[in-house]
Design a protein around this motif. Sequence first.
Motif, short mmCIF file in Angstrom:
data_model
loop_
_atom_site.label_atom_id
_atom_site.label_comp_id
_atom_site.label_asym_id
_atom_site.label_seq_id
_atom_site.Cartn_x
_atom_site.Cartn_y
_atom_site.Cartn_z
N VAL A 1 0.85 -1.18 0.00
CA VAL A 1 0.00 0.00 0.00
C VAL A 1 0.89 1.24 0.00
CG1 VAL A 1 -1.89 -1.17 1.18
CG2 VAL A 1 -0.16 0.01 2.53
N ILE A 2 0.31 2.37 -0.35
CA ILE A 2 1.06 3.62 -0.44
C ILE A 2 0.39 4.67 0.43
CG2 ILE A 2 1.88 3.09 -2.76
CD1 ILE A 2 -0.20 5.00 -3.87
N PRO A 3 1.12 5.77 0.75
CA PRO A 3 0.53 6.81 1.60
C PRO A 3 -0.81 7.30 1.06
CG PRO A 3 2.87 7.19 1.33
CD PRO A 3 2.52 6.06 0.41
N GLY A 4 -1.80 7.38 1.95
CA GLY A 4 -3.12 7.84 1.58
C GLY A 4 -4.11 6.73 1.32
N ASP A 5 -3.63 5.50 1.12
CA ASP A 5 -4.54 4.37 0.92
C ASP A 5 -5.40 4.16 2.17
OD1 ASP A 5 -3.76 3.85 -1.62
OD2 ASP A 5 -2.61 2.04 -1.16
N ILE A 6 -6.69 3.94 1.96
CA ILE A 6 -7.60 3.67 3.07
C ILE A 6 -7.59 2.17 3.34
CG2 ILE A 6 -9.99 3.78 3.87
CD1 ILE A 6 -10.39 6.17 2.02
N ILE A 7 -7.19 1.79 4.56
CA ILE A 7 -7.07 0.38 4.92
C ILE A 7 -8.42 -0.17 5.37
CG2 ILE A 7 -5.85 -1.28 6.36
CD1 ILE A 7 -4.14 0.34 4.31
N GLN B 1 -4.69 6.74 12.34
CA GLN B 1 -6.13 6.79 12.53
C GLN B 1 -6.59 8.22 12.28
OE1 GLN B 1 -7.41 4.83 16.08
NE2 GLN B 1 -9.37 5.90 16.14
N ASP B 2 -7.40 8.42 11.25
CA ASP B 2 -7.82 9.75 10.84
C ASP B 2 -9.33 9.80 10.74
OD1 ASP B 2 -7.93 12.31 9.90
OD2 ASP B 2 -7.26 11.84 7.87
N CYS B 3 -9.95 10.42 11.73
CA CYS B 3 -11.42 10.50 11.80
C CYS B 3 -12.04 9.11 11.71
CB CYS B 3 -11.95 11.40 10.69
SG CYS B 3 -11.42 13.12 10.84
N PHE B 4 -12.66 8.78 10.60
CA PHE B 4 -13.36 7.50 10.49
C PHE B 4 -12.63 6.50 9.60
CE2 PHE B 4 -16.71 10.70 11.24
CZ PHE B 4 -17.10 10.26 12.50
N GLU B 5 -11.34 6.74 9.36
CA GLU B 5 -10.59 5.85 8.47
C GLU B 5 -9.22 5.52 9.04
OE1 GLU B 5 -12.37 7.49 4.22
OE2 GLU B 5 -10.58 8.40 5.09
N LEU B 6 -8.69 4.39 8.64
CA LEU B 6 -7.33 4.01 8.95
C LEU B 6 -6.53 4.15 7.67
CD1 LEU B 6 -5.39 2.87 11.08
CD2 LEU B 6 -5.99 0.58 10.30
N LEU B 7 -5.52 5.04 7.69
CA LEU B 7 -4.79 5.39 6.47
C LEU B 7 -3.35 4.95 6.54
CD1 LEU B 7 -6.03 9.08 6.12
CD2 LEU B 7 -6.95 7.07 4.95
N ALA B 8 -2.79 4.60 5.38
CA ALA B 8 -1.36 4.32 5.27
C ALA B 8 -0.60 5.64 5.22
CB ALA B 8 -1.08 3.51 4.01
N VAL C 1 4.93 3.73 2.32
CA VAL C 1 4.86 2.53 1.48
C VAL C 1 5.25 1.32 2.31
CG1 VAL C 1 5.81 1.37 -0.55
CG2 VAL C 1 5.42 3.83 -0.60
N GLY C 2 4.48 0.26 2.20
CA GLY C 2 4.79 -0.95 2.95
C GLY C 2 3.79 -2.05 2.67
N THR C 3 4.03 -3.20 3.27
CA THR C 3 3.14 -4.35 3.12
C THR C 3 2.22 -4.42 4.33
OG1 THR C 3 4.86 -5.56 1.92
CG2 THR C 3 3.04 -6.85 2.81
N LEU C 4 0.91 -4.47 4.08
CA LEU C 4 -0.05 -4.49 5.16
C LEU C 4 -0.04 -5.85 5.87
CD1 LEU C 4 -2.37 -3.08 6.69
CD2 LEU C 4 -3.95 -4.11 5.04
N ARG C 5 0.09 -5.80 7.19
CA ARG C 5 0.06 -7.01 8.01
C ARG C 5 -1.07 -6.89 9.03
NH1 ARG C 5 2.88 -10.04 4.57
NH2 ARG C 5 5.13 -9.57 4.53
N TYR C 6 -1.52 -8.05 9.50
CA TYR C 6 -2.65 -8.09 10.43
C TYR C 6 -2.44 -9.20 11.45
CZ TYR C 6 -7.38 -9.27 12.07
OH TYR C 6 -8.47 -9.56 12.85
N LYS C 7 -2.81 -8.92 12.69
CA LYS C 7 -2.75 -9.93 13.75
C LYS C 7 -4.04 -9.87 14.52
CE LYS C 7 0.02 -11.44 17.73
NZ LYS C 7 1.20 -11.14 18.58
N LYS C 8 -4.67 -11.04 14.74
CA LYS C 8 -5.93 -11.09 15.46
C LYS C 8 -5.77 -10.57 16.88
CE LYS C 8 -7.84 -14.99 12.86
NZ LYS C 8 -8.39 -16.36 12.95
#
Length: 245
Positions: free
Chosen positions: A19-25, A42-49, A52-59
């Motif tokens: 993802v790149i800066p500004g992408d809405i996750i 965390q920007d208002c009602f969105e999570l933004l990149a 540049v990087g690879t999106l990771r997730y952990k439960k």
Amino acid sequence: MDGNLSTLTQATSLFDQTVIPGDIIVDLPSVANLKVGSGLRQDCFELLATKVGTLRYKKPNKYWLESSHKRYDPSAEDTILGIVVGRNSENFLVDIKSSSLALLPVVAFEGGTKKNIPKLEIGSLLYVRVVKANHGTNPELSCTDASGKAAQFGPLKEGYMFDSSTGLARMLLSTPTCPVLQAFDLQRFKIVIGLNGRIWVNASTPSMVVLISNAIMASEFLSASQQANMVKELTDQLQTRCSVR
């Protein structure tokens, strides 16, 4: 329910993607107890990149961007390696490869009190947990887990520490069976990997420490099979040198 499914689908489609800066996750109203890691805002009602990087997730709901940098961007609950560079009455000052020094309170040890302060010399290497990481303030560290126990945290003695990229460190930690580590006999050495790109290795002989360190540094852009082949070649070379002696 439909909103939750839509949010999960949106985020899941980006997992392990660049993802790149500004992408809405992800849209935030649908996500409870969200934990935001490095590279995201965390920007208002969105999570933004934010980079540049690879999106990771952990439960259950932790998101972060994995990217390769020499400088470390602290995030709460990261486990890292720090070097003591000073001390005042309240804190040890610790270099964590960030833009500012981190603070390790003198009481941030299991059973720590101001009358029972660990004797840490300048240059001491520590395995620590990031407790606070707010922009504009020094990061705060601890040598305990969330329950106040020392667990695996604290000074690392002997062994050898070297710097890598943050991307390599995350790759080593995020892969359950990292090829370059599995290719070695894990009983023959100890390793501690910090998310800030510092790695500590200790083994039975100096030559094994050097071999393992070199293999790890060379593994960042190799496939699993290439990593395994590299380790085999290095260990064969070491065994040959030892037999000649």
